[in-house]
Motif scaffolding. Structure first.
Motif, short mmCIF file in Angstrom:
data_model
loop_
_atom_site.label_atom_id
_atom_site.label_comp_id
_atom_site.label_asym_id
_atom_site.label_seq_id
_atom_site.Cartn_x
_atom_site.Cartn_y
_atom_site.Cartn_z
N ARG A 83 2.75 -20.54 -7.02
CA ARG A 83 2.39 -19.27 -6.18
C ARG A 83 3.68 -18.51 -6.05
NH1 ARG A 83 -0.08 -22.17 -2.31
NH2 ARG A 83 1.51 -22.38 -0.95
N GLY A 84 4.79 -19.09 -5.92
CA GLY A 84 6.20 -18.37 -6.01
C GLY A 84 6.36 -17.28 -7.25
N ILE A 85 6.03 -17.87 -8.32
CA ILE A 85 5.96 -17.07 -9.45
C ILE A 85 5.17 -15.67 -9.48
CG2 ILE A 85 5.67 -16.59 -11.79
CD1 ILE A 85 6.80 -19.70 -12.12
N ALA A 86 3.98 -16.35 -8.88
CA ALA A 86 2.96 -15.07 -8.71
C ALA A 86 3.37 -13.96 -7.71
CB ALA A 86 1.51 -15.58 -8.47
N GLU A 87 3.96 -14.64 -6.63
CA GLU A 87 4.21 -13.58 -5.83
C GLU A 87 5.47 -12.56 -6.28
OE1 GLU A 87 4.92 -15.92 -2.32
OE2 GLU A 87 3.06 -15.94 -1.73
N GLY A 88 6.38 -13.15 -6.89
CA GLY A 88 7.47 -12.58 -7.30
C GLY A 88 6.74 -11.29 -8.33
N GLY A 89 5.87 -11.85 -9.29
CA GLY A 89 5.51 -10.81 -10.21
C GLY A 89 4.73 -9.74 -9.36
N HIS A 90 4.07 -9.87 -8.48
CA HIS A 90 3.56 -8.89 -7.54
C HIS A 90 4.58 -7.76 -6.88
CE1 HIS A 90 0.73 -7.29 -5.06
NE2 HIS A 90 1.38 -7.04 -3.83
N ALA A 91 5.64 -8.64 -6.32
CA ALA A 91 6.71 -7.75 -5.75
C ALA A 91 7.35 -6.63 -7.01
CB ALA A 91 7.62 -8.70 -5.36
N THR A 92 7.47 -7.28 -8.09
CA THR A 92 7.98 -6.52 -9.20
C THR A 92 7.09 -5.38 -9.52
OG1 THR A 92 8.81 -8.50 -10.30
CG2 THR A 92 9.20 -6.54 -11.47
N ARG A 93 5.84 -5.66 -9.45
CA ARG A 93 4.77 -4.42 -9.79
C ARG A 93 4.92 -3.69 -8.67
NH1 ARG A 93 1.61 -8.33 -11.80
NH2 ARG A 93 0.19 -8.60 -9.99
N VAL A 94 5.06 -3.84 -7.57
CA VAL A 94 5.11 -2.81 -6.42
C VAL A 94 6.17 -2.01 -6.50
CG1 VAL A 94 5.57 -2.66 -3.95
CG2 VAL A 94 3.69 -3.99 -4.77
N ALA A 95 7.54 -2.73 -6.87
CA ALA A 95 8.92 -2.13 -7.04
C ALA A 95 8.50 -0.91 -8.11
CB ALA A 95 9.73 -3.03 -7.26
N VAL A 96 8.01 -1.26 -9.27
CA VAL A 96 7.75 -0.50 -10.46
C VAL A 96 7.08 0.78 -10.22
CG1 VAL A 96 6.80 0.01 -12.74
CG2 VAL A 96 8.36 -2.17 -12.29
N VAL A 97 5.97 0.42 -9.53
CA VAL A 97 4.96 1.45 -8.83
C VAL A 97 5.67 2.40 -8.12
CG1 VAL A 97 3.09 2.11 -7.42
CG2 VAL A 97 2.85 0.15 -9.27
N ARG A 98 6.35 1.87 -6.98
CA ARG A 98 7.35 2.68 -6.18
C ARG A 98 8.45 3.72 -6.92
NH1 ARG A 98 8.82 -1.36 -1.92
NH2 ARG A 98 7.02 -1.32 -0.29
N ILE B 101 8.07 4.75 -10.07
CA ILE B 101 7.45 5.60 -10.63
C ILE B 101 7.12 6.74 -9.91
CG2 ILE B 101 5.25 6.13 -12.12
CD1 ILE B 101 5.65 3.47 -13.39
N VAL B 102 6.39 6.64 -8.66
CA VAL B 102 6.06 7.59 -7.86
C VAL B 102 7.21 8.39 -7.30
CG1 VAL B 102 5.19 7.74 -5.27
CG2 VAL B 102 4.05 6.28 -6.91
N ALA B 103 8.36 7.49 -6.84
CA ALA B 103 9.74 8.41 -6.58
C ALA B 103 9.97 9.41 -7.74
CB ALA B 103 10.78 7.34 -6.24
N ALA B 104 10.12 8.99 -8.97
CA ALA B 104 10.34 9.51 -9.89
C ALA B 104 9.62 11.02 -10.43
CB ALA B 104 10.55 8.93 -11.55
N ILE B 105 8.33 10.70 -9.99
CA ILE B 105 7.27 11.84 -10.22
C ILE B 105 7.84 13.09 -9.00
CG2 ILE B 105 5.07 12.67 -9.93
CD1 ILE B 105 4.13 9.98 -11.37
N LEU B 106 7.67 12.24 -7.75
CA LEU B 106 8.00 13.25 -6.77
C LEU B 106 9.32 14.15 -7.05
CD1 LEU B 106 7.15 11.13 -3.51
CD2 LEU B 106 5.80 13.08 -4.43
N ALA B 107 10.37 13.22 -7.43
CA ALA B 107 11.69 14.02 -7.66
C ALA B 107 11.50 15.08 -8.79
CB ALA B 107 12.67 12.98 -8.11
N ALA B 108 10.82 14.92 -9.57
CA ALA B 108 10.27 15.89 -10.87
C ALA B 108 9.69 16.99 -10.30
CB ALA B 108 9.48 14.75 -12.07
N ILE B 109 8.75 16.64 -9.24
CA ILE B 109 7.98 17.94 -8.67
C ILE B 109 9.07 18.75 -7.94
CG2 ILE B 109 6.10 18.65 -7.00
CD1 ILE B 109 4.65 16.06 -8.18
N VAL B 110 9.82 18.16 -7.28
CA VAL B 110 10.71 18.97 -6.36
C VAL B 110 11.66 19.69 -7.45
CG1 VAL B 110 12.81 18.67 -4.70
CG2 VAL B 110 10.63 17.21 -4.44
N VAL B 111 12.27 18.86 -8.32
CA VAL B 111 13.36 19.52 -9.25
C VAL B 111 12.26 20.99 -10.03
CG1 VAL B 111 14.54 19.59 -11.27
CG2 VAL B 111 14.74 17.68 -9.50
N ALA B 112 11.39 20.75 -10.41
CA ALA B 112 10.60 21.78 -10.98
C ALA B 112 10.14 22.76 -10.16
CB ALA B 112 9.43 21.30 -11.47
#
Ligand SMILES: *[C@@H]1O[C@H](CO)[C@@H](O)[C@H](O)[C@H]1NC(C)=O
Ligand SMILES: *[C@@H]1O[C@H](CO)[C@@H](O)[C@H](O)[C@H]1NC(C)=O
Length: 212
Positions: free
Chosen positions: A6-21, A23-34
């Motif tokens: 279960r611990g490993i599964a939760e760790g994978g979930h947390a990593t995915r959330v971090a990656v999505v965050r 990407i979203v931050a990078a997209i927002l930054a790109a929009i602001v810069v543009a």
């Protein structure tokens, strides 16, 4: 063992959330810069619309052979002022500039005379250039109804036409040329007095300019 899995599964979930965050931050930054780049470009370049004006219109040798088989002779002398008010944008007129004299109601207009070819040219920033144009109708066939309207104008001493301008341009900012745009100018109505002294009292006619 189950606890660890279960611990490993939760760790994978947390990593995915971090990656999505991330990407979203990078997209927002790109929009602001543009957006900032567009804003700075706009503030520096300050684009202003280009303006066309018919500043002189004279017709000579205007006469009509009555119906049937009506024809028209006319020679138009036009000055077209092309104004580029921009301080940082110069313009390249790529093709020849086509100028035509139209006659008749909207929608049923016919080309009465086509101007001599004006070859393409470069217009510097903050510049107004006047193109002298001669447009000739020589024994141009016209429908009987149009001939009657022209005879009416001839008798009334004033000819009302539209002037149409078609060009292809590129805008140049800091040595970089934009894509190709079509410019379509319509100057209407251009009322041309037929008396010899009419040219002096001609009122300039501004044109609608559409860029697409
Ligand atoms: C128009 O011009 C042509 C050629 O110059 C001439 O033959 C013709 O008679 C003219 N038509 C009229 C209506 O004056
Ligand atoms: C506009 O540009 C043309 C062509 O480069 C030049 O001949 C003309 O003197 C310029 N006019 C003004 C008002 O700067």
């Amino acid at each position: 063992m189950p606890t660890r899995r279960r611990g490993i599964a939760e760790g994978g979930h947390a990593t995915r959330v971090a990656v999505v965050r991330c990407i979203v931050a990078a997209i927002l930054a790109a929009i602001v810069v543009a957006g900032l780049v567009a804003l700075v470009f706009w503030l520096v370049v300050r684009p202003k619309p280009i303006e066309y004006t018919v500043t002189r219109a004279v017709v000579r040798h205007f006469n009509v052979t009555p119906p049937p088989a009506a024809t028209v002779n006319a020679t138009f002398y036009l000055n077209l002022a092309i104004d580029n008010p921009n301080r940082r944008i110069s313009m390249r007129y790529e093709d020849s500039v086509a100028i035509r004299v139209l006659y008749g109601e909207d929608g049923t207009e016919l080309v009465l005379a086509a101007g001599d070819d004006v070859p393409g040219f470069h217009q510097p920033h903050h510049n107004e250039t006047t193109l002298p144009v001669r447009a000739v109708a020589r024994s141009a066939p016209v429908p009987d109804q149009v001939a009657r309207e022209l005879e009416h104008d001839l008798a009334a001493g004033e000819l009302s036409v539209d002037v149409q301008v078609i060009a292809g341009v590129r805008f140049i900012v800091g040595g970089v040329a934009s894509r190709y745009y079509r410019v379509h100018g319509t100057c209407s109505p251009v009322n041309i007095g037929l008396s010899p002294s009419a040219a002096r009292s001609f009122n300039s006619v501004p044109c609608d300019v559409e860029i697409s």
